[in-house]
Design a protein around this motif. Structure first.
Motif, mmCIF file in Angstrom:
data_model
loop_
_atom_site.group_PDB
_atom_site.id
_atom_site.type_symbol
_atom_site.label_atom_id
_atom_site.label_comp_id
_atom_site.label_asym_id
_atom_site.label_seq_id
_atom_site.Cartn_x
_atom_site.Cartn_y
_atom_site.Cartn_z
ATOM 1 N N TYR A 30 2.791 -2.111 2.755
ATOM 2 C CA TYR A 30 3.534 -1.231 3.668
ATOM 3 C C TYR A 30 4.098 -2.020 4.853
ATOM 4 O O TYR A 30 5.213 -1.753 5.325
ATOM 5 C CB TYR A 30 2.593 -0.125 4.165
ATOM 6 N N PRO B 153 7.354 -4.653 3.203
ATOM 7 C CA PRO B 153 7.857 -4.115 1.925
ATOM 8 C C PRO B 153 8.820 -5.075 1.251
ATOM 9 O O PRO B 153 9.567 -5.808 1.912
ATOM 10 C CB PRO B 153 8.554 -2.817 2.336
ATOM 11 N N VAL C 133 2.008 1.477 -2.833
ATOM 12 C CA VAL C 133 2.297 0.989 -1.481
ATOM 13 C C VAL C 133 0.976 0.984 -0.730
ATOM 14 O O VAL C 133 0.359 2.034 -0.513
ATOM 15 C CB VAL C 133 3.331 1.882 -0.768
ATOM 16 N N CYS D 201 -1.135 1.579 4.078
ATOM 17 C CA CYS D 201 -0.380 2.566 4.843
ATOM 18 C C CYS D 201 -1.229 3.121 5.988
ATOM 19 O O CYS D 201 -2.461 3.198 5.874
ATOM 20 C CB CYS D 201 0.035 3.727 3.944
ATOM 21 N N ILE E 95 10.551 5.374 1.804
ATOM 22 C CA ILE E 95 10.070 4.196 1.076
ATOM 23 C C ILE E 95 10.373 4.338 -0.413
ATOM 24 O O ILE E 95 10.827 3.389 -1.076
ATOM 25 C CB ILE E 95 8.560 3.996 1.316
ATOM 26 N N PHE F 23 0.504 5.915 -2.805
ATOM 27 C CA PHE F 23 0.325 5.339 -1.479
ATOM 28 C C PHE F 23 -1.173 5.281 -1.187
ATOM 29 O O PHE F 23 -1.898 6.250 -1.433
ATOM 30 C CB PHE F 23 1.023 6.188 -0.405
#
Length: 352
Positions: free
Chosen positions: A158, A161, A188, A191, A203, A217
């Motif tokens: 995150y 990226p 991801v 976060c 995103i 995420f």
């Protein structure tokens, strides 16, 4: 995010070489081998710091009660060569700090290292001691295309990226963002726990995944402090504002850890070393001296990965050993999607 723009011409040359290699695999000029045993690859296209080990550990927890799990890593910075099967006497020098960490935390699973993943898988499947393994987790093998995994999991940081980064050496990408197309699942990582839906959608748009790819995420949860040598566990919430804390880190991105600790105690002295750092006598002297100079009350905190290397090193002072804690981390899926992810993993055809 730091981009060395003056190195972009070198990045283009590097990128051309990576593109040619990938095209050789895409057209079958270089061969990717598939296996009957399920192989789950966890990796990235960014150099360091995306949270591979905590995500592999999540998979271990998910699978270990049902199946005989093996983790195969290259064993970065180990002092051995070839295939090595870990046991409880193995050290970080024998197998690398991250495989050592996983073997200590999960002593009943199989952990092995081999830079050649095909040969490593062959050993795991054929050697009498490990022949009962029925699922293999490949740690940091996204670019190891000689193996075609049953499931390919790509981790994206995150905080850095891939859609904002550049190829090495200008940036930290091992290959271009187009390499994400090989992933079945994109996660991801790292976060903020309170990330909003609008930011998640932004995103997702920038990643521009294909229809067959699933996006998740995750965030990192910091657990109770664990004594490295002696003492009892201690919740982070018990840290006091009047304490002085020395943090020892040799990881790619220590800032989230420092930020977490400073929520409870502002007096943090950070000794930062390079990722996978091999501690020297001078380093140990610096660590001891720095800790000695701090006023009481004081403690020292390090990461699980650094603890793997510090555990076998002589020279840490008795005062420090009595006050040295490890800060473990675990993965948490956001949006309540852990069960969806778990079902995807458990839907693989794994023979008992």
């Amino acid at each position: 995010m730091k981009i060395n723009k003056w190195l972009l011409p070198v990045s283009w040359t590097y990128g051309l070489g990576v593109w040619v290699r990938n095209e050789f695999f895409n057209y079958g000029l270089l061969h990717s081998q598939h296996y009957d045993i399920p192989v789950i690859s966890v990796g990235n296209i960014t150099v360091g710091g995306t949270g591979k080990t905590p995500h592999v550990e999540y998979l271990i927890r998910l699978l270990k009660e049902r199946y005989k799990v093996a983790v195969l890593s290259r064993g970065y910075k180990r002092h051995t060569k070839g295939y090595v099967l870990a046991n409880m006497q193995s050290t970080a020098h024998d197998i690398g700090d991250e495989p050592y960490q996983m073997k200590v935390k999960f002593p009943k699973i199989t952990v092995a290292v081999d830079a050649n993943r095909r040969e490593g898988i062959q050993h795991l499947c054929q050697d009498p001691v490990t022949r009962g393994v029925n699922v293999i987790l490949l740690d940091d093998a996204y670019q190891h295309r000689y193996v075609r995994p049953s499931l390919n999991i790509l981790l994206v940081d995150y905080n850095r990226p891939i859609f904002s980064d550049k190829l090495l050496p200008a940036g930290r990408l091992r290959e271009s963002m187009h390499g994400k197309r090989r992933a079945d699942i994109v996660i991801v990582t790292k976060c903020p726990p309170d990330i909003g839906m609008q930011e998640m959608r932004s995103i997702e748009e920038k990643l521009s995944l294909e229809e067959h790819q699933s996006l998740f995420f995750t965030t990192m949860a910091y657990l109770e402090l664990q004594p490295m040598f002696c003492g009892e566990n201690r919740p982070l919430q018990t840290l006091r504002a009047d304490e002085h804390i020395m943090v020892i880190s040799g990881i790619a991105e220590p800032r989230p850890m420092i930020k977490e600790i400073q929520q409870y105690c502002p007096n943090v002295t950070h000794l930062s070393f390079g990722d996978h750092h091999d501690f020297t006598e001078n380093d140990i002297e610096q660590i001891n001296t720095t800790f000695e100079s701090l006023p009481y009350p004081k403690i020292a905190i390090t990461t699980e990965k650094d603890a793997a290397r510090l555990a076998t090193i002589d020279g840490l002072s008795d005062t420090l050993r009595q006050c040295l804690f490890i800060l473990p981390i675990e993965v948490r899926f956001l949006q309540g999607k852990a069960e969806i992810f778990n079902r995807m993993i458990l839907s693989l055809k794994i023979e008992d």
